[in-house]
Design an enzyme around this catalytic site. Structure first.
Site, PDB file in Angstrom:
ATOM      1  N   GLY A 186      10.874  59.818  19.778  1.00 35.20           N
ATOM      2  CA  GLY A 186      10.709  59.351  18.407  1.00 35.20           C
ATOM      3  C   GLY A 186      11.525  58.111  18.129  1.00 35.20           C
ATOM      4  N   ARG A 241      14.630  55.515  16.957  1.00 32.28           N
ATOM      5  CA  ARG A 241      16.034  55.400  17.328  1.00 32.28           C
ATOM      6  C   ARG A 241      16.921  56.072  16.292  1.00 32.28           C
ATOM      7  NH1 ARG A 241      19.166  49.825  18.987  1.00 32.28           N
ATOM      8  NH2 ARG A 241      17.043  49.305  19.638  1.00 32.28           N
ATOM      9  N   GLY A 278      16.673  59.857  16.814  1.00 31.27           N
ATOM     10  CA  GLY A 278      17.252  60.216  18.098  1.00 31.27           C
ATOM     11  C   GLY A 278      18.766  60.151  18.094  1.00 31.27           C
ATOM     12  N   GLU A 284      14.002  59.877  24.007  1.00 28.39           N
ATOM     13  CA  GLU A 284      13.300  58.614  24.225  1.00 28.39           C
ATOM     14  C   GLU A 284      13.129  57.972  22.858  1.00 28.39           C
ATOM     15  OE1 GLU A 284       8.891  57.017  24.860  1.00 28.39           O
ATOM     16  OE2 GLU A 284       9.355  58.813  26.019  1.00 28.39           O
ATOM     17  N   CYS A 307       4.546  54.370  23.654  1.00 30.55           N
ATOM     18  CA  CYS A 307       5.946  54.100  23.988  1.00 30.55           C
ATOM     19  C   CYS A 307       6.091  52.860  24.839  1.00 30.55           C
ATOM     20  CB  CYS A 307       6.539  55.285  24.743  1.00 30.55           C
ATOM     21  SG  CYS A 307       6.246  56.906  24.016  1.00 30.55           S
TER      22      CYS A 307
END
Length: 534
Positions: free
Chosen positions: A249, A251, A254, A273, A310
Site C-alpha cells: 500500500g 508509504r 506502511g 511494499e 506497483c
C-alpha cells in the site's frame, strides 16, 4: 467447497473469526463501483478491539497444532484453497469488476495468478529446500577441541497479519502472496481486508475457511477482519500474539505499521511494499535504433492497469537530441489515443489528479499530451505525459514523488554518465529498466548502480508484469519496501515467515523429520557443508 459464497448464497457483510461469522458494531463500509459511483450491497460493519483480540487468540491457539502439520498436509491445504477460489468462477469475477472497475480479462488473469501461486507454494513445500536443513555431525576426536552434533532447520514465526492491497484485489489480498507464503510456512494468518473491495474479500475468505474445515485444521488458522486501518489495523500489529506483518500500500500507511511494530515490547518484522517510481533508462544506441517504437511501448506500460500497478514506470530518461524528440512525439501520439478508464476508487483517482496537478504546475515541467476526458466515469483519471530536463529534475526532489496512476515524466539527459548520476540520487525502487545492447558505453556502470537501487533490473522490456517463480524478486531498498532483503513474490517469499533454529546434541528420538539421519522426507540437506540427498 461447502462454505464459500456461491451464486445462490448472498454475501453477509460479516467478518470471519475462525469458523464464526461476526457482525461488527462500528461504521459500515460498502463497495463502490468506480465506473458509476453505485454503492454495492451488503454493507460491512467494522470490527473493533474485541474482535482483533479474539482473532489473535484463535491464531495463537491454532499455531500450536498448525506448525506441527507436515509439509504434505499444508500443500494439500493450499491446493484446496486454490480449487475453492477457482470454483467461484463468474461469481468472483463479476464482484471484482463491480468493486474495482478492472476489466474482465485482467480479473481472469489475476485469479489464475492467485490460484497458481497457491499451487506453487504447495510444490515448494513438497520439494523441501525451504527447510534449509543443515547437519554438522559430531567430531569427538577433533583437535584441539571436539565438535558437538549441530543440526539446523527453519521454523515458522507464528501468527501473521496480512493487509489486503487496493490495486490487486486477489493476488495481493486475502489469498495473495503474503497469505500463501505465510500459510506455507506453518503460520496462521489474520487478514485485514481492504475497504475498497469487501465483497471480493468475503468471497475469497470463505473459500479459505472452507479449506480449513475440509482439512480438519484449527479454526484459528485463518480469520478475515473488516476494520479501520488506523485502529483495528494498528491494534492487530501491536497484539503480542502477532509475529510478523505483510503489507502492500501507501508509504504513509506502511510507515505507520512499521512504527507500531518497532515500538512494541517485542518488535516484529513488517514486510511492507510501499512506494516505487520504477525508472527507465534508454541508452543512446537503443534510442537511435527505435525511438518511435520505444515511445509507444513505454506508454503501453505506463497505462497498463490504469497506471495502478506497483511496477508502473513513473520516469523515463532519454539522451537529448533528435531521437529524444522522436520518442516524445511517439509517446504523445500513443497517450492521446488511450481510452479513459476508471481507477480503482474515487479516492485513488483524487490522489492521482492532485499529484498530476502538482507536476503540471511545476515551472520546469511541460504537459506534452493527455487523453480525452470521457466525463462519464465516477473514478476518473486522464492519462498524461510530461517532459522536463535533467537540471530541473535534479533541482527538485518532489519530481521523484510517485504519481500512482496513468501519468509519467520524460527527462532528457546529457549522456549516460548523467543517467548514472541521477540513478545514484534516486530512492530505492522495485525495478530499474535499462534499454541497451549491453555493449555501449555506460551500460555496465548503469547496471552496477541499478543493482544497488532495485530488487529487479530489467533489460529491453517494461517493468509492468511480474512473473511468479523461483528467481523473481518483488522488493527493493527503502522506500520500495521496508525490508530490501526480501521479496513478496516468488518462492523466496516463504523465508519472511521462517526463522532458523539449531539443535545441539539432540536425542535422535526428538529430532524433527527433516534432521533425522535416515532423511524420511527425502530432501536435500547440507551435510558438513556439502549438499546431499541422503
Amino acid at each position: 467447497m461447502t462454505d464459500a459464497t456461491t451464486a445462490t448464497v448472498p454475501l453477509t457483510g460479516a467478518s470471519l473469526l475462525g469458523s464464526s461469522d461476526v457482525q461488527g458494531s462500528g461504521a459500515v463500509i460498502h463497495g463502490v463501483d468506480p465506473r458509476t459511483g453505485e454503492t454495492l450491497q451488503p454493507g460491512y460493519p467494522l470490527i473493533g478491539a474485541a474482535e482483533v483480540d479474539s482473532a489473535a487468540s484463535l491464531a495463537a491457539e491454532a499455531f500450536r497444532s498448525y506448525r506441527q502439520t507436515t509439509p504434505e498436509q499444508r500443500a494439500r491445504f493450499l491446493e484446496s484453497i486454490a480449487d475453492n477460489i477457482a470454483a467461484l468462477g463468474d461469481v468472483l469475477t463479476d464482484r471484482v469488476i463491480a468493486e474495482t472497475g478492472i476489466v474482465r480479462g485482467r480479473v481472469v488473469g489475476e485469479t489464475a495468478r492467485t490460484v497458481n501461486q497457491l499451487r506453487l507454494f504447495a510444490a515448494v513445500l513438497r520439494e523441501g529446500n525451504w527447510h534449509e536443513a543443515r547437519i554438522d555431525p559430531a567430531q569427538p576426536d577433533r583437535q584441539p577441541l571436539p565438535r558437538v552434533d549441530i543440526r539446523l532447520r527453519k521454523v515458522p514465526l507464528g501468527p501473521v497479519a496480512v493487509f489486503g492491497a487496493s490495486n490487486f484485489p486477489l493476488a495481493f489480498s486475502v489469498a495473495g502472496g503474503d497469505t500463501a507464503s505465510a500459510l506455507a510456512s506453518g503460520s496462521p494468518v489474520i487478514v485485514k481486508a481492504h475497504s475498497s473491495h469487501p465483497g471480493t474479500s468475503e468471497l475469497v475468505g470463505r473459500a479459505i475457511r472452507a479449506a480449513v474445515a475440509e482439512h480438519g485444521l484449527h479454526e484459528g488458522v485463518f480469520s478475515l477482519l473488516f476494520g479501520s486501518g488506523s485502529s483495528a489495523g494498528i491494534a492487530l500489529v501491536r497484539d503480542p500474539r502477532v509475529k510478523a506483518v505483510g503489507f502492500t500500500g501507501s508509504r504513509t500507511a506502511g510507515l505507520a505499521l512499521v512504527e507500531a511494530a518497532a515500538n512494541r515490547p517485542e518488535p516484529i518484522p513488517v514486510y511492507a511494499e510501499m512506494s516505487s517510481i520504477n525508472p527507465v533508462f534508454i541508452l543512446p544506441g537503443a534510442l537511435a535504433a527505435g525511438a518511435g517504437a520505444l515511445g509507444a511501448g513505454w506508454v503501453g506500460s505506463v497505462t497498463t492497469g490504469v497506471g495502478q500497478l506497483c511496477t508502473s514506470p513513473g520516469l523515463v530518461f532519454v539522451p537529448e537530441g533528435d531521437a529524444a524528440s522522436e520518442f516524445i512525439a511517439a509517446a504523445a501520439t500513443a497517450i492521446s489515443g488511450v481510452e479513459n478508464s476508471p481507477m480503482l476508487s474515487t479516492g485513488i483517482a483524487a490522489a492521482f489528479n492532485a499529484g498530476a496537478d502538482a507536476v503540471k504546475r511545476h515551472p520546469g515541467v511541460a504537459l506534452v499530451a493527455e487523453a480525452a476526458d470521457r466525463g462519464d466515469i465516477a473514478a476518473c483519471s486522464i492519462p498524461q505525459l510530461y517532459v522536463t530536463d535533467a537540471a530541473t529534475f535534479l533541482a527538485d526532489d518532489r519530481l521523484q514523488a510517485e504519481m500512482f496512476g496513468p501519468g509519467s515524466i520524460v527527462i532528457t539527459v546529457r549522456d549516460s554518465a548523467q543517467m548514472v548520476e541521477i540513478l545514484e540520487r534516486l530512492e530505492g525502487q522495485l525495478t530499474v529498466t535499462i534499454h541497451s545492447d549491453g555493449a555501449e558505453p555506460g551500460a555496465a556502470e548503469l547496471l552496477e548502480t541499478a543493482e544497488l537501487k532495485a530488487g529487479r533490473v530489467l533489460f529491453n522490456g517494461w517493468p509492468t508484469g511480474v512473473e511468479v517463480g523461483h528467481a523473481m524478486v518483488h522488493g527493493g531498498p527503502f522506500p520500495a519496501t521496508s525490508n530490501g532483503a526480501t521479496t513478496s513474490v516468488g518462492t523466496l517469499a516463504i523465508d519472511r515467515f521462517l526463522r532458523p533454529v539449531s539443535y545441539q546434541n539432540a536425542p535422535a528420538a526428538l529430532l524433527p523429520a527433516e534432521l533425522q539421519d535416515e532423511n524420511p522426507l527425502g530432501i536435500w540437506r547440507k551435510h558438513d557443508g556439502r549438499l546431499r540427498h541422503a
